[in-house]
Design an enzyme around this catalytic site. Sequence first.
Site, PDB file in Angstrom:
ATOM      1  N   GLU A   5      24.120  40.695  37.459  1.00  0.00           N
ATOM      2  CA  GLU A   5      25.168  40.273  38.394  1.00  0.00           C
ATOM      3  C   GLU A   5      24.629  39.057  39.140  1.00  0.00           C
ATOM      4  O   GLU A   5      23.819  39.193  40.061  1.00  0.00           O
ATOM      5  CB  GLU A   5      25.520  41.415  39.359  1.00  0.00           C
ATOM      6  CG  GLU A   5      26.087  42.651  38.675  1.00  0.00           C
ATOM      7  CD  GLU A   5      27.425  42.404  38.011  1.00  0.00           C
ATOM      8  OE1 GLU A   5      28.031  41.334  38.243  1.00  0.00           O
ATOM      9  OE2 GLU A   5      27.875  43.274  37.247  1.00  0.00           O
ATOM     10  N   CYS A  32      27.942  36.435  46.911  1.00  0.00           N
ATOM     11  CA  CYS A  32      27.915  35.893  45.542  1.00  0.00           C
ATOM     12  C   CYS A  32      29.289  35.468  45.066  1.00  0.00           C
ATOM     13  O   CYS A  32      29.406  34.606  44.195  1.00  0.00           O
ATOM     14  CB  CYS A  32      27.290  36.903  44.577  1.00  0.00           C
ATOM     15  SG  CYS A  32      28.126  38.507  44.538  1.00  0.00           S
TER      16      CYS A  32
END
Length: 473
Positions: A216, A250
């Site tokens: 991720e 993110c």
Amino acid sequence: MLQTRQDALGERFQLQRAAFEAQPFPDIGVRKDRLKRLLALTERHEADICTAIDADFGGRSAHETRLAELFVVRAGIRHALSHLRGWMHERRVATTMPFLPGRNRLVAQPLGVVGIVSPWNYPFQLAVAPVTAALAAGNRVLVKPSELTPTFSALLARLAGEHFAADELSVITGNAEMGKAFVSMPFDHLLFTGSTAVGRQVAMAAAANLTPVTLELGGKSPAIFDPSCDLDAAAASIAYGKLLNAGQTCIAPDYLLVPQGQAGTVAAKLATAIARLYPTLRDNPDYTAIISDRHYQRLRDMITEARDAGADIVEVNPAGEELGGASRKLLPTLVRNAGPNLRLMREEIFGPVLPIVEYATVDDAIDHVNRADRPLALYWFGRDSGNRRRILHETVAGGVTINDCMLHLVQENQPFGGVGASGMGAYHGEWGFRTFSKEKPVFLQSRLSAGGLLRPPYGKTFERLFSLLRHIT
């Protein structure tokens, strides 16, 4: 000291490996018990978790920690508890005619010992959400949290020890060298959340053990204002999405694409929206600080480079405050006319700095997105269904939210993950359960099977039956 910790890592790994071998397929009662203990860890220690994260950041909004971390994790655990029986159930799969009356099944098998490397920006959520999935799937779990949040990491290690046996769930703390040792262990699956650069190193270390990885990562997630969008509503969404956790997210909007001639208008509306959210900054507990001096200086250097190159810089400071040299709070900063070679336009920003880029046509906007690495998230604002369809079909991103920011992340009935440089694999909800399981295909032969007629010695019976098989397939 490092060697001692690495020895402890190896011992903990072997302890979990032995425990898994002794119980390779925990029943639903065992798994639910572990999930309930994880929920108790989340619910009973909310204040301690908020305090620890605030200390590590030097100012982190407790409201954001409760909403973006504790609430999200709690919802994920409860979702898993509600759906676990269905996820664990053997799945019936159709059997093609030549193999009837045999039957196909898929059995979700726990993998074994799972490693999770979590980052500093959402230290609780990005550690415990994948733990939820791994425990639901019946695995043992080792977690390595970030060294940039030492107070929280120590707290998580203590809480895990209070709620779990070391052979169920264990937290390993330490610096970057410990992190390298961690990702080099022969895990049955490794999930890493962090930067693309470190993700490449993690993938190479895992490859030595043929350990499958879920990465991720991040990247430059674009937000696109279509000519048909409501500018005021869109600006309010972007201001919130960009400044949540001071942009240290993110999936935060990294840069904004707006129709040609609208950059000035959009910048003004963003400044108004920011002032509404954060009328003051310096002593405002709602506005989060940058995690470290190094990250703070990196952002300042990017802004300075853009200013020196002639970009238009607007620092939004509603109360006209001096933030002070001791503070790592950074003024929300809007940047127009930034050249493509500036660090702001090449690197993931990960802070409260937003470049605004104009585009002439939808083709130009699509081309701008597609010239860069595939992003973890994409945001589109507008009412034109044709343009929306084009953006969805002609760009590639890990996930998309339409007319808002970041909400695709918290959908437990949808997978979350990147693509290309922004990651590989996915988790959340059932996708997390499946990530940490081996979906084992099983064929159950019937005693009525005619398969024996296709075995040697071959002859006329074989030819007749083989001809029939060719006809029906």
